[in-house]
Design a protein around this motif. Structure first.
Motif, mmCIF file in Angstrom:
data_model
loop_
_atom_site.group_PDB
_atom_site.id
_atom_site.type_symbol
_atom_site.label_atom_id
_atom_site.label_comp_id
_atom_site.label_asym_id
_atom_site.label_seq_id
_atom_site.Cartn_x
_atom_site.Cartn_y
_atom_site.Cartn_z
ATOM 1 N N LEU A 172 0.832 -1.207 0.000
ATOM 2 C CA LEU A 172 0.000 0.000 0.000
ATOM 3 C C LEU A 172 0.867 1.258 0.000
ATOM 4 C CD1 LEU A 172 -2.907 -0.915 2.453
ATOM 5 C CD2 LEU A 172 -3.068 -0.523 -0.018
ATOM 6 N N THR A 196 -5.877 3.389 -4.407
ATOM 7 C CA THR A 196 -5.441 2.927 -3.090
ATOM 8 C C THR A 196 -5.708 4.018 -2.051
ATOM 9 O OG1 THR A 196 -3.187 3.780 -3.364
ATOM 10 C CG2 THR A 196 -3.612 1.521 -4.127
ATOM 11 N N TRP A 225 -12.796 3.640 0.470
ATOM 12 C CA TRP A 225 -12.012 2.754 1.329
ATOM 13 C C TRP A 225 -12.373 2.957 2.798
ATOM 14 C CZ3 TRP A 225 -8.640 -1.257 0.923
ATOM 15 C CH2 TRP A 225 -8.152 -1.579 -0.339
#
Length: 246
Positions: A172, A196, A225
């Motif tokens: 990540l 991401t 997310w």
């Protein structure tokens, strides 16, 4: 905030200070990365050095939020002390709040060595308002990673949490452009990067430190997310409660 939650925060911080190797490693690793890669290659470029300093500030904070919280939550679940706390009138809320606050403190500590290196050995420039804004973004940016840490910590034993959190952390960080500028990443990584959560936080950090324009795709991805991590962490918490205390 209750005095009991603050007491738990103090106790948890003292617990970490008694075995400080994890705290020291989390604080020094981003600074060492800064010395090894930013100072010699981008240290004389004010814009690049400023962006790199912001990235590595969040790199250290993310480590504490994801790896540190997942491991400590998993360890809490394995200790007899945790079920005992449930028998007390205050219940688990004060300890949980203390754990979150202690994690926030350690994430802030991790930013200090990076700032020192940036100030002493590079041309990075931070005005006081920008620095405060960067710290605020770093703290807020740890939220989705703390949620991921809670998810892992409530689903796995401590040994599993160590492995899974570390396996997630470095990809990540790399995909999000925390270790290398997105512009020099391979093409396929540049395509994936905006989706991401790390890239979304990085975009905000760069915006407040170097006045860049955030990528809207990365910001939307960060929001998605965060929402998904919140739902998943809540599910994992209820699942753990049902298994251990029903």
């Amino acid at each position: 905030m209750s005095s009991l939650a603050l007491a738990h925060t103090r106790y948890l911080l003292l617990e970490q200070l008694r075995v400080p190797v994890g705290l020291i490693a989390g604080a020094l690793f981003p600074a060492i990365t800064m010395v090894a890669f930013v100072v010699p290659f981008a240290g004389q470029d004010p814009r690049a050095a400023t962006m790199a300093t912001g990235s590595l500030m969040f790199f250290g904070a993310m480590s504490g939020a994801l790896i540190g919280l997942s491991i400590t939550v998993a360890q809490d679940r394995e200790r007899p002390w945790n079920p005992y706390l449930r028998t007390l009138p205050a219940g688990p809320a004060a300890h949980f709040t203390g754990r979150i606050l202690a994690t926030l403190v350690t994430t802030l500590v991790s930013t200090v060595p990076v700032l020192v290196v940036g100030a002493l050995f590079t041309e990075a420039t931070f005005t006081a308002p920008r620095l405060l804004a960067a710290v605020g973004v770093v703290v807020a940016g740890t939220v989705p990673f703390m949620l991921l840490g809670l998810l892992i910590g409530y689903l796995m034993a401590a040994k599993g949490a160590i492995a899974v959190s570390q396996v997630l952390f470095f990809p990540l960080a790399i995909l999000g452009g925390l270790l290398l500028p997105p512009a020099i990443l391979p093409d396929f990584i540049q395509v994936v990067s905006p989706f991401t959560p790390t890239r979304g936080v990085a975009e905000l950090v760069w915006a407040v430190t170097a006045r860049t324009t955030p990528d809207p795709v990365a910001l939307v991805s960060l929001a998605v997310w965060t929402a998904l991590a919140a739902v998943a962490a809540g599910w994992a918490y209820r699942r753990d409660e049902g298994r251990r205390f029903s």
